[in-house]
Design a protein around this motif. Structure first.
Motif, PDB file in Angstrom:
ATOM      1  N   LYS A  53       3.074   6.302   4.622  1.00  9.85           N
ATOM      2  CA  LYS A  53       2.984   6.228   6.264  1.00  9.85           C
ATOM      3  C   LYS A  53       3.173   4.595   6.654  1.00  9.85           C
ATOM      4  O   LYS A  53       3.724   4.466   7.833  1.00  9.85           O
ATOM      5  N   GLN A  57       6.265   4.770   8.559  1.00  7.65           N
ATOM      6  CA  GLN A  57       6.382   5.001  10.119  1.00  7.65           C
ATOM      7  C   GLN A  57       6.159   3.677  10.777  1.00  7.65           C
ATOM      8  O   GLN A  57       5.163   3.005  10.605  1.00  7.65           O
ATOM      9  N   GLY A  62       1.777   3.399  11.749  1.00  8.96           N
ATOM     10  CA  GLY A  62       2.087   2.803  10.450  1.00  8.96           C
ATOM     11  C   GLY A  62       0.984   1.649  10.384  1.00  8.96           C
ATOM     12  O   GLY A  62       0.509   1.509   9.170  1.00  8.96           O
TER      13      GLY A  62
END
Length: 246
Positions: A53, A57, A62
């Motif tokens: 993540k 992201q 994130g």
């Protein structure tokens, strides 16, 4: 007969009780091992997901994943370091107690970050990121300080032990080279006690008893001695010339 039966019954009960106790202990140990394995597997999966993540992201989600990953990594490394050193150094018990208190704040922050990952209000979440980042830095900084202090202490003990060992080895090496002396570099028998008394043998000591008092240096009468007998005492002297017959 009844006494023998009673003894056998007591032994049977003792064996059954011991077997049940060992079975319970084995089951408990196996259950703890399974729980530990499941916890490690779950933690590995969570860390892998957070790492994915944090890199996959962008934006708020994130950054939240990165904060959780940083927090969990620092706290776990500090916990492992303190638990590994407290068995050898009892002084780390106080540090471990402080870490447990810090760990409560870390768990609370991790749970809050996990909840915020499902927060739909991205704008409000962005406004809370600076405070969350500051809390994460405070907790990880304290955890890192405890971890590095414990490692420095262990390394200091190792250095002191190595220095003492080197000193002992130096003393032992000097004792093994007992024939050397620092002031002249002389070796061999000259450094041993009583070595200075060792001299070349006195030729008079090896003389035969027939030489009488002349061999031990006693006072002698002023009489003429046979030149051939006198010259035979030292084998390195030249032989006397034969007397002329003319």
């Amino acid at each position: 007969m009844d006494f023998v039966i009673l003894i056998l019954a007591l032994l049977f009960l003792a064996f059954v009780g011991t077997g049940a106790y060992l079975t319970v202990k084995a089951v408990g140990a196996a259950k703890r091992g399974v729980d530990r394995t499941i916890s490690q597997a779950r933690r590995t999966v969570e860390d892998t997901a957070l790492r994915a993540k944090s890199y996959g992201q962008p934006g708020v989600l994130g950054e939240l994943a990165q904060l959780r990953l940083t927090l969990r990594t620092s706290m776990r490394a500090t916990q492992d370091a303190l638990h590994a050193g407290v068995d050898e150094d009892a002084s780390l018990q106080e540090s471990l107690s402080l870490f447990e208190r810090l760990s409560a704040h870390g768990l609370e922050l991790d749970a809050e970050l996990r909840r915020l990952e499902r927060e739909p209000d991205r704008a409000g979440l962005s406004g809370r990121l600076p405070a969350l980042r500051e809390r994460t830095e405070q907790i990880t900084h304290s955890a890192d300080a405890l971890r590095w202090a414990a490692r420095d202490r262990a390394r200091r003990f190792a250095d002191d032990d190595l220095a003492a060992l080197n000193e002992q080895i130096g003393v032992e090496a000097g004792a093994l080279r007992h024939w050397t002396v620092p002031d002249g570099g002389r070796t061999g028998a000259a450094t041993q006690p009583g070595a200075a008394a060792q001299t070349w043998p006195d030729p008079a000591a090896d003389a035969s008893p027939e030489t009488g008092p002349e061999a031990v240096g006693e006072p002698q009468a002023i009489t003429g001695r046979d030149r051939e007998q006198r010259s035979a005492r030292y084998p390195w002297q030249k032989a006397p010339r034969p007397k002329s017959t003319s």
